[in-house]
Design a protein around this motif. Structure first.
Motif, PDB file in Angstrom:
ATOM      1  N   GLU A 111       0.832  -1.220   0.000  1.00  0.00           N
ATOM      2  CA  GLU A 111       0.000   0.000   0.000  1.00  0.00           C
ATOM      3  C   GLU A 111       0.858   1.257   0.000  1.00  0.00           C
ATOM      4  O   GLU A 111       0.495   2.250  -0.621  1.00  0.00           O
ATOM      5  CB  GLU A 111      -0.946   0.011   1.206  1.00  0.00           C
ATOM      6  CG  GLU A 111      -2.195  -0.782   0.984  1.00  0.00           C
ATOM      7  CD  GLU A 111      -3.207  -0.598   2.099  1.00  0.00           C
ATOM      8  OE1 GLU A 111      -2.819  -0.337   3.265  1.00  0.00           O
ATOM      9  OE2 GLU A 111      -4.407  -0.709   1.805  1.00  0.00           O
ATOM     10  N   HIS A 112       1.973   1.239   0.696  1.00  0.00           N
ATOM     11  CA  HIS A 112       2.870   2.399   0.750  1.00  0.00           C
ATOM     12  C   HIS A 112       3.488   2.685  -0.624  1.00  0.00           C
ATOM     13  O   HIS A 112       3.546   3.834  -1.057  1.00  0.00           O
ATOM     14  CB  HIS A 112       3.967   2.170   1.785  1.00  0.00           C
ATOM     15  CG  HIS A 112       5.000   3.248   1.820  1.00  0.00           C
ATOM     16  ND1 HIS A 112       4.765   4.489   2.374  1.00  0.00           N
ATOM     17  CD2 HIS A 112       6.273   3.277   1.342  1.00  0.00           C
ATOM     18  CE1 HIS A 112       5.842   5.235   2.228  1.00  0.00           C
ATOM     19  NE2 HIS A 112       6.772   4.516   1.614  1.00  0.00           N
ATOM     20  N   HIS A 113       3.955   1.649  -1.302  1.00  0.00           N
ATOM     21  CA  HIS A 113       4.667   1.824  -2.569  1.00  0.00           C
ATOM     22  C   HIS A 113       3.751   1.849  -3.787  1.00  0.00           C
ATOM     23  O   HIS A 113       4.046   2.562  -4.756  1.00  0.00           O
ATOM     24  CB  HIS A 113       5.719   0.723  -2.744  1.00  0.00           C
ATOM     25  CG  HIS A 113       6.837   0.822  -1.760  1.00  0.00           C
ATOM     26  ND1 HIS A 113       7.823   1.773  -1.837  1.00  0.00           N
ATOM     27  CD2 HIS A 113       7.108   0.093  -0.653  1.00  0.00           C
ATOM     28  CE1 HIS A 113       8.664   1.627  -0.832  1.00  0.00           C
ATOM     29  NE2 HIS A 113       8.248   0.618  -0.092  1.00  0.00           N
ATOM     30  N   ARG A 114       2.692   1.077  -3.772  1.00  0.00           N
ATOM     31  CA  ARG A 114       1.788   0.964  -4.923  1.00  0.00           C
ATOM     32  C   ARG A 114       0.354   0.896  -4.401  1.00  0.00           C
ATOM     33  O   ARG A 114      -0.268  -0.164  -4.364  1.00  0.00           O
ATOM     34  CB  ARG A 114       2.099  -0.287  -5.742  1.00  0.00           C
ATOM     35  CG  ARG A 114       3.495  -0.382  -6.299  1.00  0.00           C
ATOM     36  CD  ARG A 114       3.832   0.635  -7.342  1.00  0.00           C
ATOM     37  NE  ARG A 114       3.026   0.450  -8.534  1.00  0.00           N
ATOM     38  CZ  ARG A 114       3.165   1.187  -9.625  1.00  0.00           C
ATOM     39  NH1 ARG A 114       4.076   2.134  -9.663  1.00  0.00           N
ATOM     40  NH2 ARG A 114       2.402   0.991 -10.664  1.00  0.00           N
ATOM     41  N   PRO A 115      -0.211   2.029  -3.988  1.00  0.00           N
ATOM     42  CA  PRO A 115      -1.507   2.054  -3.301  1.00  0.00           C
ATOM     43  C   PRO A 115      -2.645   1.323  -4.019  1.00  0.00           C
ATOM     44  O   PRO A 115      -3.494   0.732  -3.368  1.00  0.00           O
ATOM     45  CB  PRO A 115      -1.812   3.543  -3.165  1.00  0.00           C
ATOM     46  CG  PRO A 115      -0.494   4.220  -3.250  1.00  0.00           C
ATOM     47  CD  PRO A 115       0.366   3.370  -4.136  1.00  0.00           C
ATOM     48  N   GLY A 116      -2.656   1.308  -5.326  1.00  0.00           N
ATOM     49  CA  GLY A 116      -3.752   0.660  -6.032  1.00  0.00           C
ATOM     50  C   GLY A 116      -3.564  -0.817  -6.302  1.00  0.00           C
ATOM     51  O   GLY A 116      -4.489  -1.497  -6.734  1.00  0.00           O
ATOM     52  N   ALA A 117      -2.389  -1.332  -6.045  1.00  0.00           N
ATOM     53  CA  ALA A 117      -2.079  -2.715  -6.413  1.00  0.00           C
ATOM     54  C   ALA A 117      -3.023  -3.731  -5.785  1.00  0.00           C
ATOM     55  O   ALA A 117      -3.474  -4.666  -6.447  1.00  0.00           O
ATOM     56  CB  ALA A 117      -0.635  -3.052  -6.043  1.00  0.00           C
ATOM     57  N   LEU A 118      -3.339  -3.556  -4.527  1.00  0.00           N
ATOM     58  CA  LEU A 118      -4.141  -4.554  -3.818  1.00  0.00           C
ATOM     59  C   LEU A 118      -5.636  -4.421  -4.109  1.00  0.00           C
ATOM     60  O   LEU A 118      -6.451  -5.117  -3.512  1.00  0.00           O
ATOM     61  CB  LEU A 118      -3.862  -4.477  -2.314  1.00  0.00           C
ATOM     62  CG  LEU A 118      -2.417  -4.841  -1.962  1.00  0.00           C
ATOM     63  CD1 LEU A 118      -2.081  -4.432  -0.543  1.00  0.00           C
ATOM     64  CD2 LEU A 118      -2.163  -6.316  -2.179  1.00  0.00           C
ATOM     65  N   ARG A 119      -5.955  -3.551  -5.035  1.00  0.00           N
ATOM     66  CA  ARG A 119      -7.352  -3.419  -5.478  1.00  0.00           C
ATOM     67  C   ARG A 119      -7.547  -3.997  -6.877  1.00  0.00           C
ATOM     68  O   ARG A 119      -8.592  -3.791  -7.490  1.00  0.00           O
ATOM     69  CB  ARG A 119      -7.780  -1.950  -5.425  1.00  0.00           C
ATOM     70  CG  ARG A 119      -7.878  -1.422  -3.999  1.00  0.00           C
ATOM     71  CD  ARG A 119      -8.530  -0.050  -3.929  1.00  0.00           C
ATOM     72  NE  ARG A 119      -7.716   1.011  -4.466  1.00  0.00           N
ATOM     73  CZ  ARG A 119      -6.777   1.686  -3.793  1.00  0.00           C
ATOM     74  NH1 ARG A 119      -6.534   1.373  -2.535  1.00  0.00           N
ATOM     75  NH2 ARG A 119      -6.097   2.648  -4.356  1.00  0.00           N
ATOM     76  N   GLN A 120      -6.546  -4.718  -7.387  1.00  0.00           N
ATOM     77  CA  GLN A 120      -6.657  -5.352  -8.699  1.00  0.00           C
ATOM     78  C   GLN A 120      -7.826  -6.330  -8.643  1.00  0.00           C
ATOM     79  O   GLN A 120      -7.779  -7.313  -7.903  1.00  0.00           O
ATOM     80  CB  GLN A 120      -5.350  -6.065  -9.052  1.00  0.00           C
ATOM     81  CG  GLN A 120      -5.421  -6.986 -10.240  1.00  0.00           C
ATOM     82  CD  GLN A 120      -5.680  -6.276 -11.563  1.00  0.00           C
ATOM     83  OE1 GLN A 120      -5.708  -5.066 -11.635  1.00  0.00           O
ATOM     84  NE2 GLN A 120      -5.905  -7.022 -12.598  1.00  0.00           N
ATOM     85  N   PRO A 121      -8.913  -6.065  -9.395  1.00  0.00           N
ATOM     86  CA  PRO A 121     -10.125  -6.876  -9.247  1.00  0.00           C
ATOM     87  C   PRO A 121     -10.017  -8.309  -9.758  1.00  0.00           C
ATOM     88  O   PRO A 121     -10.771  -9.167  -9.316  1.00  0.00           O
ATOM     89  CB  PRO A 121     -11.168  -6.093 -10.062  1.00  0.00           C
ATOM     90  CG  PRO A 121     -10.378  -5.284 -11.027  1.00  0.00           C
ATOM     91  CD  PRO A 121      -9.066  -4.979 -10.361  1.00  0.00           C
TER      92      PRO A 121
END
Length: 175
Positions: free
Chosen positions: A47-57
């Motif tokens: 989340e710190h480095h790539r905030p949108g990564a963990l929202r990849q659907p």
């Protein structure tokens, strides 16, 4: 040791592959895994480095809790000087009986190997995507070639060149 369900293999992820695949807009190569388990310290780092990564659907994320560390993880953590995220990921593998760790970190790979866990890094995940048809071989080759320009992945140029050479040869692509 690896748990599976009807949808396929479960894996635990360290931050590296998640960050680097996101930098390549290629997190979808994880979409065929039944679940990608992410321990708290890794979740925070991504989340710190790539905030949108963990929202990849297309990826089935599992935000996983870790309950203490085992003596085995403490020992390999000290031996290989592992960070908290790597220790949590290894602990989660052991606690949940998930036999595959996604990591790019050499020390984490060595620690996982000593714990009899399988590891896959960004390069291997991209090659796997080509083998299973999640990406065409040409797409995988382009992503591999883009690694030095688009990612923060530290990989020896000679290793990357050899991986690309072998992929070109195996898939019969023009380089």
């Amino acid at each position: 040791m690896a748990k599976t369900d009807a949808a396929g293999l479960l894996v635990v992820a360290d931050a590296g592959p998640l960050i680097h695949l996101d930098e390549l807009d290629a997190l979808d190569v994880l979409s065929d895994y039944a679940q990608v388990h992410v321990p708290p310290a890794v979740w925070r780092e991504v989340e710190h480095h790539r905030p949108g990564a963990l929202r990849q659907p297309s990826v089935r994320w599992a935000r996983a809790e870790v309950t203490g560390y085992s003596a085995r993880v403490n020992a390999v953590g000290a031996l290989y000087t592992l960070h908290r995220g790597e220790q949590e990921a290894l602990t989660l593998c052991l606690q949940a009986a998930i036999g595959t760790l996604l990591t790019d970190d050499t020390a984490a790979r060595l620690a996982a190997n000593s714990l009899h866990l399988t590891t896959h890094g960004t390069l291997g995940l991209l090659l796997r995507a080509g083998r299973i048809g999640a990406r065409t071989p040409a797409q995988v080759l382009a992503l591999l070639q883009d690694i030095p320009k688009r990612t923060t992945l530290h990989v020896r140029p000679s290793l990357l060149a050899e991986v690309i050479r072998q992929a070109v040869e195996a898939w019969g692509l023009a380089h």
